[in-house]
Design a protein around this motif. Structure first.
Motif, PDB file in Angstrom:
ATOM      1  N   ASN A  13      31.873  27.871 -32.650  1.00  0.00           N
ATOM      2  CA  ASN A  13      32.255  27.091 -31.481  1.00  0.00           C
ATOM      3  C   ASN A  13      33.445  26.164 -31.732  1.00  0.00           C
ATOM      4  O   ASN A  13      33.688  25.237 -30.963  1.00  0.00           O
ATOM      5  CB  ASN A  13      31.049  26.277 -31.003  1.00  0.00           C
ATOM      6  N   ILE A  14      34.160  26.421 -32.807  1.00  0.00           N
ATOM      7  CA  ILE A  14      35.299  25.571 -33.141  1.00  0.00           C
ATOM      8  C   ILE A  14      36.468  25.805 -32.191  1.00  0.00           C
ATOM      9  O   ILE A  14      36.787  26.937 -31.845  1.00  0.00           O
ATOM     10  CB  ILE A  14      35.747  25.837 -34.597  1.00  0.00           C
ATOM     11  N   GLU A  15      37.056  24.696 -31.787  1.00  0.00           N
ATOM     12  CA  GLU A  15      38.365  24.683 -31.145  1.00  0.00           C
ATOM     13  C   GLU A  15      39.114  23.493 -31.730  1.00  0.00           C
ATOM     14  O   GLU A  15      38.490  22.523 -32.163  1.00  0.00           O
ATOM     15  CB  GLU A  15      38.248  24.546 -29.623  1.00  0.00           C
ATOM     16  N   PRO A  16      40.455  23.542 -31.763  1.00  0.00           N
ATOM     17  CA  PRO A  16      41.207  22.435 -32.358  1.00  0.00           C
ATOM     18  C   PRO A  16      40.844  21.092 -31.722  1.00  0.00           C
ATOM     19  O   PRO A  16      40.831  20.957 -30.493  1.00  0.00           O
ATOM     20  CB  PRO A  16      42.668  22.812 -32.069  1.00  0.00           C
ATOM     21  N   GLY A  17      40.526  20.131 -32.572  1.00  0.00           N
ATOM     22  CA  GLY A  17      40.253  18.778 -32.104  1.00  0.00           C
ATOM     23  C   GLY A  17      38.898  18.563 -31.474  1.00  0.00           C
ATOM     24  O   GLY A  17      38.587  17.454 -31.013  1.00  0.00           O
ATOM     25  N   ARG A  18      38.030  19.587 -31.454  1.00  0.00           N
ATOM     26  CA  ARG A  18      36.730  19.469 -30.793  1.00  0.00           C
ATOM     27  C   ARG A  18      35.611  19.243 -31.799  1.00  0.00           C
ATOM     28  O   ARG A  18      35.533  19.903 -32.831  1.00  0.00           O
ATOM     29  CB  ARG A  18      36.440  20.735 -29.977  1.00  0.00           C
ATOM     30  N   ILE A  19      34.737  18.295 -31.480  1.00  0.00           N
ATOM     31  CA  ILE A  19      33.565  18.025 -32.299  1.00  0.00           C
ATOM     32  C   ILE A  19      32.429  18.927 -31.827  1.00  0.00           C
ATOM     33  O   ILE A  19      32.182  19.050 -30.625  1.00  0.00           O
ATOM     34  CB  ILE A  19      33.150  16.538 -32.187  1.00  0.00           C
TER      35      ILE A  19
ATOM     36  N   SER B 132      34.068  17.667 -27.037  1.00  0.00           N
ATOM     37  CA  SER B 132      32.910  18.052 -27.846  1.00  0.00           C
ATOM     38  C   SER B 132      32.137  19.156 -27.140  1.00  0.00           C
ATOM     39  O   SER B 132      32.283  19.380 -25.934  1.00  0.00           O
ATOM     40  CB  SER B 132      31.990  16.853 -28.102  1.00  0.00           C
ATOM     41  N   VAL B 133      31.306  19.839 -27.909  1.00  0.00           N
ATOM     42  CA  VAL B 133      30.443  20.881 -27.384  1.00  0.00           C
ATOM     43  C   VAL B 133      29.138  20.841 -28.166  1.00  0.00           C
ATOM     44  O   VAL B 133      29.124  20.449 -29.335  1.00  0.00           O
ATOM     45  CB  VAL B 133      31.117  22.273 -27.502  1.00  0.00           C
ATOM     46  N   THR B 134      28.044  21.203 -27.532  1.00  0.00           N
ATOM     47  CA  THR B 134      26.759  21.250 -28.224  1.00  0.00           C
ATOM     48  C   THR B 134      26.347  22.689 -28.487  1.00  0.00           C
ATOM     49  O   THR B 134      26.683  23.600 -27.727  1.00  0.00           O
ATOM     50  CB  THR B 134      25.653  20.549 -27.406  1.00  0.00           C
TER      51      THR B 134
END
Length: 211
Positions: A121-127, A172-174
């Motif tokens: 679930n990685i994207e640049p700058g995302r927690i 962010s994403v869970t």
């Protein structure tokens, strides 16, 4: 051209700087099935990551074969200070890594697919933050290493100590993880051992799993 990152190419940090008030002693080193509880966390996490360190005060832990990173912020600034120590260490020691995975030292049943599901679930700058059974676990998160300077500035204000408050300022994403079935019922994969009763339950679960 650099090789794409795999789940196993991410560094991880175990956060072990808590005060263990409800346990009455340092819960990270209490005996669980014959070894310190933190050793169970190491065993679950080590195969999933490229490198592993622990955030704790100097001399607080027995030798467990991984680097110990003390807080870089004075005083007991909470888990965010540990995250910052890990981000700084990762930036200096693994410049090719984009994110750092953090987990607490009191979760002996971490999912064996934790890193794989989180890094998907990685994207640049995302927690990326873990959830289970309707609860968010901000200590179980994948942090962009590029946030190190922002986090250091944030912690310069002594009122800024809450993980979730920092997270809400960034994309962010869970990622949800299902419960694990055990002989004594469903188990939250992020079950954390806070009290002597929790420790007894963890001991029972491990006994049930032994051949």
């Amino acid at each position: 051209m650099s090789e794409p990152q795999t789940a196993q190419s991410f560094p991880a940090l175990i956060l072990a700087g808590g005060l263990s008030r409800r346990m009455g002693r340092d819960k990270t080193v209490v005996n669980l099935a014959g070894k310190p509880m933190i050793a169970h966390v190491v065993d679950r996490l080590r195969p999933q990551v490229s490198s592993l360190a622990v955030n704790a005060p100097p001399g607080a832990l027995p030798e467990i074969g991984i680097p110990v990173l003390p807080d870089t912020v004075p005083g007991h600034a909470g888990p965010l200070a540990g995250v910052l120590a890990g981000l700084i260490h990762a930036r200096e020691s693994m410049p090719e890594a984009s994110h750092l995975l953090t987990v607490p030292a009191d979760t002996p049943f971490l999912p064996v697919d934790l890193t794989a599901k989180m890094t998907a679930n990685i994207e640049p700058g995302r927690i990326v933050v873990a959830t289970s059974l309707g609860r968010i676990h901000p200590v179980v998160a994948l942090w962009p290493i590029s946030l190190a300077d922002d986090l250091e500035e944030w912690l310069g204000d002594p009122d800024n100590r809450k993980l979730q408050s920092f997270i809400t300022g960034y994309p962010s994403v869970t990622v949800d993880f299902p419960p694990v079935e055990t002989a004594s019922g469903p188990l939250d994969p992020f079950f954390n051992v806070n009290t002597p009763d929790d420790l007894a339950r963890a001991e029972q679960i491990l006994k049930e799993r032994r051949p």
